[in-house]
Design a protein around this motif. Structure first.
Motif, PDB file in Angstrom:
ATOM      1  N   CYS A 131       0.861  -1.186   0.000  1.00 12.47           N
ATOM      2  CA  CYS A 131       0.000   0.000   0.000  1.00 12.47           C
ATOM      3  C   CYS A 131       0.895   1.233   0.000  1.00 12.47           C
ATOM      4  CB  CYS A 131      -0.868  -0.034   1.257  1.00 12.47           C
ATOM      5  SG  CYS A 131      -1.865   1.446   1.528  1.00 12.47           S
ATOM      6  N   CYS A 132       0.430   2.322  -0.604  1.00 14.53           N
ATOM      7  CA  CYS A 132       1.169   3.591  -0.550  1.00 14.53           C
ATOM      8  C   CYS A 132       0.223   4.719  -0.164  1.00 14.53           C
ATOM      9  CB  CYS A 132       1.777   3.938  -1.912  1.00 14.53           C
ATOM     10  SG  CYS A 132       3.283   3.050  -2.289  1.00 14.53           S
ATOM     11  N   THR A 133       0.767   5.740   0.455  1.00 15.45           N
ATOM     12  CA  THR A 133       0.049   6.996   0.671  1.00 15.45           C
ATOM     13  C   THR A 133       1.032   8.115   0.343  1.00 15.45           C
ATOM     14  OG1 THR A 133      -1.245   8.324   2.234  1.00 15.45           O
ATOM     15  CG2 THR A 133       0.444   6.905   3.207  1.00 15.45           C
ATOM     16  N   LEU A 134       0.838   8.732  -0.820  1.00 10.70           N
ATOM     17  CA  LEU A 134       1.830   9.656  -1.384  1.00 10.70           C
ATOM     18  C   LEU A 134       1.216  11.006  -1.759  1.00 10.70           C
ATOM     19  CD1 LEU A 134       3.244   7.040  -3.965  1.00 10.70           C
ATOM     20  CD2 LEU A 134       4.161   7.472  -1.677  1.00 10.70           C
ATOM     21  N   GLY A 135      -0.027  11.258  -1.317  1.00 13.03           N
ATOM     22  CA  GLY A 135      -0.695  12.495  -1.707  1.00 13.03           C
ATOM     23  C   GLY A 135      -1.493  12.313  -2.990  1.00 13.03           C
ATOM     24  N   MET A 136      -1.695  13.411  -3.706  1.00  9.06           N
ATOM     25  CA  MET A 136      -2.531  13.371  -4.902  1.00  9.06           C
ATOM     26  C   MET A 136      -1.840  12.629  -6.045  1.00  9.06           C
ATOM     27  SD  MET A 136      -4.384  17.090  -4.948  1.00  9.06           S
ATOM     28  CE  MET A 136      -2.947  18.111  -4.705  1.00  9.06           C
ATOM     29  N   LEU A 137      -2.656  11.952  -6.854  1.00  5.95           N
ATOM     30  CA  LEU A 137      -2.156  11.148  -7.972  1.00  5.95           C
ATOM     31  C   LEU A 137      -2.916  11.485  -9.239  1.00  5.95           C
ATOM     32  CD1 LEU A 137      -2.250   7.379  -6.893  1.00  5.95           C
ATOM     33  CD2 LEU A 137      -0.206   8.766  -7.193  1.00  5.95           C
ATOM     34  N   TYR A 173     -11.524  19.321  -1.149  1.00  3.49           N
ATOM     35  CA  TYR A 173     -12.148  18.003  -0.923  1.00  3.49           C
ATOM     36  C   TYR A 173     -12.267  17.265  -2.252  1.00  3.49           C
ATOM     37  CZ  TYR A 173     -14.946  15.075   2.278  1.00  3.49           C
ATOM     38  OH  TYR A 173     -15.404  14.083   3.114  1.00  3.49           O
ATOM     39  N   GLN A 174     -12.605  18.027  -3.291  1.00  6.24           N
ATOM     40  CA  GLN A 174     -12.757  17.421  -4.617  1.00  6.24           C
ATOM     41  C   GLN A 174     -11.439  16.833  -5.115  1.00  6.24           C
ATOM     42  OE1 GLN A 174     -15.791  16.926  -6.122  1.00  6.24           O
ATOM     43  NE2 GLN A 174     -14.571  15.598  -7.446  1.00  6.24           N
ATOM     44  N   ASP A 175     -10.319  17.500  -4.786  1.00  2.21           N
ATOM     45  CA  ASP A 175      -9.001  16.953  -5.141  1.00  2.21           C
ATOM     46  C   ASP A 175      -8.850  15.541  -4.581  1.00  2.21           C
ATOM     47  OD1 ASP A 175      -8.039  19.192  -6.501  1.00  2.21           O
ATOM     48  OD2 ASP A 175      -7.178  20.097  -4.694  1.00  2.21           O
ATOM     49  N   ARG A 176      -9.303  15.368  -3.344  1.00  2.00           N
ATOM     50  CA  ARG A 176      -9.195  14.050  -2.700  1.00  2.00           C
ATOM     51  C   ARG A 176     -10.069  13.025  -3.422  1.00  2.00           C
ATOM     52  NH1 ARG A 176      -6.610  13.858   2.554  1.00  2.00           N
ATOM     53  NH2 ARG A 176      -5.755  15.915   2.866  1.00  2.00           N
ATOM     54  N   LEU A 177     -11.287  13.428  -3.735  1.00  2.00           N
ATOM     55  CA  LEU A 177     -12.197  12.506  -4.434  1.00  2.00           C
ATOM     56  C   LEU A 177     -11.656  12.147  -5.820  1.00  2.00           C
ATOM     57  CD1 LEU A 177     -15.590  14.165  -3.401  1.00  2.00           C
ATOM     58  CD2 LEU A 177     -14.622  12.042  -2.496  1.00  2.00           C
ATOM     59  N   ASN A 178     -11.017  13.111  -6.483  1.00  2.00           N
ATOM     60  CA  ASN A 178     -10.438  12.849  -7.812  1.00  2.00           C
ATOM     61  C   ASN A 178      -9.343  11.792  -7.732  1.00  2.00           C
ATOM     62  OD1 ASN A 178     -12.126  14.808  -8.807  1.00  2.00           O
ATOM     63  ND2 ASN A 178     -10.553  16.375  -9.035  1.00  2.00           N
ATOM     64  N   THR A 179      -8.471  11.928  -6.724  1.00  2.00           N
ATOM     65  CA  THR A 179      -7.391  10.939  -6.566  1.00  2.00           C
ATOM     66  C   THR A 179      -7.974   9.548  -6.340  1.00  2.00           C
ATOM     67  OG1 THR A 179      -5.697  12.474  -5.800  1.00  2.00           O
ATOM     68  CG2 THR A 179      -5.497  10.217  -5.022  1.00  2.00           C
ATOM     69  N   LEU A 180      -9.016   9.456  -5.513  1.00  2.00           N
ATOM     70  CA  LEU A 180      -9.646   8.158  -5.252  1.00  2.00           C
ATOM     71  C   LEU A 180     -10.220   7.560  -6.541  1.00  2.00           C
ATOM     72  CD1 LEU A 180     -11.422   9.026  -1.890  1.00  2.00           C
ATOM     73  CD2 LEU A 180      -9.446   7.518  -2.175  1.00  2.00           C
TER      74      LEU A 180
END
Length: 334
Positions: A131-137, A173-180
């Motif tokens: 697993c990784c957590t690296l910020g926005m993708l 918040y939308q940035d987060r949803l976009n990455t997901l």
């Protein structure tokens, strides 16, 4: 597997569940947990900070933000050999998922990202879920991680959309949803939850759970974190989250996302074994192991092994879902 998993929960339905009298809530969550999961199995995950501090974001809870003076030393990206040695130690101690976190705002297409891809390949070859957590993708970066063997990507919502701007202003918040969405499109499993104790209301907690439970596909893993207040951050003086709030969050998450791994995450150091046992009873079936979560303290492997022995818990094996699907396909063709 049961097919009554819902993605059309209303806010008022989730609110009614969240406000159920506590013992009834725990009983209901425990009953659903037994229906969907092997309750003795807990996924043991290890989280390693592969690049620490110096982050340009302003997350109010985070000691790694460059703008706060929290005593966190800035460390460049670790070497692959160091990371793989840590992963092996975690595997030997019973972890089946290894998560690598880098204090980046977003992934950049550079040599550091190439090095992370090599780390992903290395951990994957050890037979662990990586697993990784690296910020926005971006979509393309998510695909590169998937091709390297990434199993899961962690990107938390943190809180409700309404409360979010009080905690973070450097991305939306939308940035987060976009990455997901990019992670989903790449075929990587989603690890997404939040933190309680950020000064949010009960309504904010319910709204965050609603966002998670109404995604087209529930996150495969939902971490529930209790804020660990760190000196030097804007939330340094927030009071400790009550254990009953953690139990209530975990139980509600279990009821509305029955097949998801619900992870008892940050904040475990201040919880007794009895309090953690209540969280497992209420539906938690994943923990982070190892003495640190990025930069905050966490119980040691030895303490967790003693707790598992006492409660009769066993670590869930890696890639269990995939192995089950494979054996079902084999049986169907026999």
């Amino acid at each position: 597997m049961h097919n009554d998993i819902r993605n059309n929960w209303t806010l008022s339905e989730i609110e009614a569940i969240y406000n159920t009298p506590l013992l009834d809530l725990i009983f209901k969550a425990a009953s659903i947990h037994r229906k969907y999961n092997t309750t003795a199995e807990v996924q043991v995950c290890t989280l390693l900070s592969i690049k620490t501090g110096g982050c340009t974001e302003d997350c109010a809870y985070c000691p790694q933000a460059a703008r706060y003076n929290t005593g966190v030393d800035v460390h460049a990206l670790m070497q692959k050999d160091e990371v793989l040695a840590y992963a092996k130690k975690a595997k030997d101690a019973g972890s089946t998922r290894f998560c690598m976190g880098a204090a980046w705002r977003e992934v950049r297409d550079n040599r550091d990202f190439d090095r992370v891809l090599e780390m992903v390949k290395g951990v994957n070859e050890m037979g662990m879920e990586v697993c990784c957590t690296l910020g926005m993708l971006t979509e393309e970066q998510a695909k590169k991680l998937a091709d390297a063997g990434l199993y899961a990507y962690n990107h938390n919502l943190d809180t409700s959309e309404e409360h979010y701007h009080d905690i973070i202003t450097t991305r939306t918040y939308q940035d987060r949803l976009n990455t997901l969405e990019h992670v989903r499109k790449a075929g990587v499993t989603v690890c997404c939850g939040g933190i309680i104790g950020l000064g949010e209301t009960q309504e904010d907690r319910i709204k965050m759970l609603h966002t998670l439970a109404t995604m087209p596909q529930h996150p495969e893993s939902v971490p529930i974190n209790a804020l660990v207040p760190i000196a030097g951050t804007p939330l340094a003086n927030n009071k400790k989250v009550d254990v009953w709030d953690m139990v209530r969050m975990i139980a509600t998450a279990r009821i509305i996302m029955p097949a998801t791994m619900v992870r008892l995450s940050a904040g475990r150091t201040s919880m007794s074994v009895a309090e953690q046992a209540l969280c497992f009873l209420a539906g938690a079936n994943s923990i982070f192991a190892g003495d640190k979560l990025l930069t905050t303290p966490n119980p040691s492997f030895e303490e967790d092994n003693a707790m598992f022995d006492l409660l009769g818990l066993v670590p869930r094996e890696s890639f269990k879902e995939e192995k089950q699907k494979l054996s079902e396909m084999v049986q169907a063709t026999v």
